[in-house]
Design a protein around this motif. Structure first.
Motif, mmCIF file in Angstrom:
data_model
loop_
_atom_site.group_PDB
_atom_site.id
_atom_site.type_symbol
_atom_site.label_atom_id
_atom_site.label_comp_id
_atom_site.label_asym_id
_atom_site.label_seq_id
_atom_site.Cartn_x
_atom_site.Cartn_y
_atom_site.Cartn_z
ATOM 1 N N PHE B 62 6.980 19.789 90.236
ATOM 2 C CA PHE B 62 7.066 20.638 89.031
ATOM 3 C C PHE B 62 6.456 22.013 89.288
ATOM 4 N N TYR B 65 8.662 24.111 91.311
ATOM 5 C CA TYR B 65 9.738 24.690 90.495
ATOM 6 C C TYR B 65 9.228 25.975 89.819
ATOM 7 N N ALA B 66 7.962 25.921 89.323
ATOM 8 C CA ALA B 66 7.362 27.121 88.708
ATOM 9 C C ALA B 66 7.276 28.246 89.735
ATOM 10 N N TYR B 203 4.604 25.380 79.371
ATOM 11 C CA TYR B 203 5.343 24.205 79.856
ATOM 12 C C TYR B 203 6.763 24.201 79.315
ATOM 13 N N TYR B 207 9.952 24.489 81.806
ATOM 14 C CA TYR B 207 10.643 23.240 82.151
ATOM 15 C C TYR B 207 11.690 22.792 81.142
ATOM 16 N N ASN B 208 11.788 23.469 80.006
ATOM 17 C CA ASN B 208 12.803 23.074 79.036
ATOM 18 C C ASN B 208 14.058 23.929 79.262
#
Lengths: 70, 284
Positions: B62, B65-66, B203, B207-208
């Motif tokens: 995760f 990905y950021a 967040y 991630y959405n």
């Protein structure tokens, strides 16, 4: 900043003036400013503003710098 | 003769945004340690360490990905740290027996040292605010010179003027904006949108896939230089007082334009200095 009561009294006299906060805000916004420019922005006479800045210089709160025309 | 001061900056700069500790900063750590504790309770300490390792590696994906989204250097360090710490936990779990001295294999020892080095590096980056989302500072700067109070918030974007930056300059600033965690940017066909991001929202924003940034706080600059500003109701209510809305929008637009000008003139460090001078806490 250490100081005796007499000096603290003089400083508080300056700080409590109604334009002192505005002057400090101008100093922060412009990084440096002349007394005449600050006076014109606050619509005040230049003498009390210069006196205020000079007092702040004595107390080490404000620094004074020479500016030369390029 | 001019006068200047550094002494009173933090005294005079009254904070306009409520300064609350955001628990969601700690959310990944809380989830990891809850999973760890449950694994120990259900199975054993050794299995718990194994599950901890797996969870850390999943988290590293995760964070990676950021990094891909922002190219923020600290996110890359965090990814490597989490992956190495997770690998260390997995490598060591068969050797853990409660009550017996741990004989660490060589590979685990190397991973342990790397984990410690990266942890120290990350702590340094954290205390120097290099891992912090800076949206709080951007919105605080926007509010600094506004003293008029009356609630006239509107959900509609407000046009605030026109600027003359080239597309390349805006795209370069967009890279800077994301790399330094000021927020996220969205490149649309006819404009670029700069969305300052606070800890509260990061967040969802990252991630959405259906994240609706148009409802959030942003400054957009269209291809023909028109500037528009939107301030979300949530961000507006985060200010201590109902600041004059039009002034706030204009001021936010000025802050972003000033940042772009500083970036174009190669003085990016002044942008960071301006935000650091506000002395806002690392978890705000």
């Amino acid at each position: 900043m250490e100081m005796d009561f007499k000096r603290a009294k003089i400083l508080s006299n300056y700080i409590s003036r109604d334009y002192s906060e505005d002057l400090f805000k101008l100093l922060i916004s412009y990084n440096d400013i002349s007394a005449s420019e600050a006076a014109s922005r606050l619509n005040k006479h230049v003498r009390p503003i210069q006196e205020f800045f000079e007092a702040m210089v004595v107390y080490g709160i404000v620094e004074k710098k020479e500016v030369y025309e390029k | 003769m001019k006068y200047t001061t550094n002494e009173i900056k933090t005294i005079i700069m009254e904070k306009k945004i409520k300064n609350r500790f955001k628990l969601n900063v700690m959310l990944p750590a809380i989830i990891i340690y809850i999973v760890f504790a449950i694994s120990i309770a259900v199975w054993s300490f050794s299995i718990g360490i194994y599950v901890l390792g797996i969870t850390l590696i999943i988290l590293s994906v995760f964070v990676f990905y950021a990094y891909l989204r922002t190219k923020h250097f600290g996110s890359l360090i965090s990814t490597v740290y989490l992956a190495i710490f997770g690998s260390f936990c997995i490598s060591i779990h068969p050797y853990i027996e409660i009550g017996k001295r741990l004989h660490m294999p060589k590979i685990s020892a190397i991973l342990f040292v790397l984990t410690l080095v990266l942890l120290i590096w990350l702590l340094y980056l954290n205390f120097t605010k290099k891992l912090k989302w800076r949206g709080h500072e951007v919105l605080e700067l926007a509010a600094q010179n506004i003293n008029d109070i009356f609630n006239n918030h509107t959900e509609r974007p407000l046009p605030t003027g026109n600027v003359e930056f080239s597309k390349e300059q805006l795209y370069n600033f967009s890279d800077f904006f994301e790399k330094n965690l000021l927020g996220l940017t969205y490149k649309e066909n006819n404009r670029i949108v700069f969305m300052p991001l606070k800890y509260k929202n990061e967040y969802f924003a990252l991630y959405n896939p259906n994240y609706d940034y148009k409802e959030k706080t942003w400054v957009s600059i269209s291809n023909n230089g028109n500037v528009s500003v939107n301030i979300s109701k949530q961000d507006y209510l985060d200010y201590k007082e109902d600041l004059a809305f039009e002034q706030l929008c204009n001021s936010l637009s000025d802050v972003i334009i000033k940042f772009i000008e500083l970036h174009v003139s190669g003085r990016e460090i002044r942008i960071i200095d301006k935000m650091d001078n506000l002395k806002i806490g690392i978890f705000s």
